[in-house]
Each structure stands twice: as C-alpha cells, then as structure tokens.
Design an enzyme around this catalytic site. Structure first.
Site, mmCIF file in Angstrom:
data_model
loop_
_atom_site.group_PDB
_atom_site.id
_atom_site.type_symbol
_atom_site.label_atom_id
_atom_site.label_comp_id
_atom_site.label_asym_id
_atom_site.label_seq_id
_atom_site.Cartn_x
_atom_site.Cartn_y
_atom_site.Cartn_z
ATOM 1 N N CYS A 23 -49.237 26.646 5.199
ATOM 2 C CA CYS A 23 -49.060 25.190 5.170
ATOM 3 C C CYS A 23 -49.239 24.570 3.793
ATOM 4 O O CYS A 23 -49.056 23.373 3.626
ATOM 5 C CB CYS A 23 -49.986 24.520 6.181
ATOM 6 S SG CYS A 23 -49.546 24.932 7.876
ATOM 7 N N HIS A 71 -37.691 11.335 9.161
ATOM 8 C CA HIS A 71 -36.933 11.896 8.046
ATOM 9 C C HIS A 71 -37.484 11.456 6.696
ATOM 10 O O HIS A 71 -36.750 11.041 5.803
ATOM 11 C CB HIS A 71 -35.443 11.600 8.186
ATOM 12 C CG HIS A 71 -34.807 12.424 9.250
ATOM 13 N ND1 HIS A 71 -34.917 12.119 10.586
ATOM 14 C CD2 HIS A 71 -34.092 13.576 9.172
ATOM 15 C CE1 HIS A 71 -34.280 13.038 11.287
ATOM 16 N NE2 HIS A 71 -33.781 13.947 10.465
ATOM 17 N N GLU A 129 -48.103 18.549 16.107
ATOM 18 C CA GLU A 129 -47.290 19.155 15.052
ATOM 19 C C GLU A 129 -46.254 20.091 15.671
ATOM 20 O O GLU A 129 -45.150 20.209 15.183
ATOM 21 C CB GLU A 129 -48.165 19.990 14.116
ATOM 22 C CG GLU A 129 -48.921 19.208 13.113
ATOM 23 C CD GLU A 129 -49.542 20.117 12.060
ATOM 24 O OE1 GLU A 129 -49.909 19.589 11.016
ATOM 25 O OE2 GLU A 129 -49.668 21.339 12.276
#
Length: 139
Positions: A23, A71, A129
């Site tokens: 990550c 986005h 997530e």
C-alpha cells in the site's frame, strides 16, 4: 429508536506514506460509504412527517459527498513534493489533498464529521476499501 441507512460508492487512488508493504505504492479502490442516521422520534409535520429524514434528501447528501471523491487521487498533505502536485495538476489530474493519512479509518471519521456538520443525525459511518475490509467510525 429509528435508524436509516444508505450507501454510496466512489473510485479513487491513494498511497500510504511511511508504510512498508504494497500500500505504499499508488493503487486504487472501489470505496463503499455506508451512513447510518438515527432518531428517537419521527418528524411531526411537513414533508418529513412520520420520517426520520426524507430518503431522497439523505441519499442525495451522502451521494453528493461521495461524488466529490469519485475519480480523484487522495493525497495526504505533505507526502508529495509541491512540484509533483503542480505537475499532476498541470496534467489535469483531480486530487483531494487531505490533512490526514488516507486510511479507511480516517476517511470514515472525515465523512462522519462532514455529515454531522451538514446537520444529519449521523451515528455511524462505514468505509470499505474492498468487500472484505471495512473501517467503522461512531461516537
């Protein structure tokens, strides 16, 4: 006690600075945001008579907040050089520079606070997530 729930989704990228694992690299998620509001009583009059909140209004607020993040590239303030930020902006990338590490836990609290400040009687916010990994914030 009455409880309403709604959810919204947004796609965005992030990375975790000072993290040692996958990550730390730029990656994306299909984030899921679920919001719970509660009330001991239903509205007494007007358009929200016998409602905790008009579902249309509730959904619109939550989805509007998610849309602000859709986005975008979520960046923890101070983790990228200013020239990198300027270069990304010059290329047309949409970013949300946030004053916290962009973990699901911090996003859950951030969304909770935003919705509470909008006047919703929010009691819990969940941020996923992935379908298997969820953070929950409540007071």
């Amino acid at each position: 006690m009455y409880e309403l729930r709604t959810e919204a989704f947004f796609d965005s990228a992030h990375f975790l600075a000072d993290y040692h694992g996958k990550c730390e690299n730029l990656h994306g998620h299909r984030w899921r945001l679920e919001v719970i509001i509660v009330s001991e009583a239903l509205g007494a009059e007007g358009t929200e008579r016998d409602m905790v909140c008009d579902f249309g209004r509730f959904k619109s607020i939550v989805r509007g907040l998610a849309e602000e993040f859709d986005h975008t590239f979520l960046v923890e303030e101070g983790t990228l050089k200013k020239k990198t930020i300027r270069a990304l902006e010059a290329e047309g990338f949409q970013m949300k520079v946030l004053p916290f590490r962009t973990t699901a836990e911090n996003l859950a609290r951030f969304f909770f606070d935003c919705l509470a400040n909008m006047g919703l009687p929010v009691t819990q916010v969940e941020v996923d997530e992935t379908p298997n990994n969820r953070a929950v914030y409540y007071r």
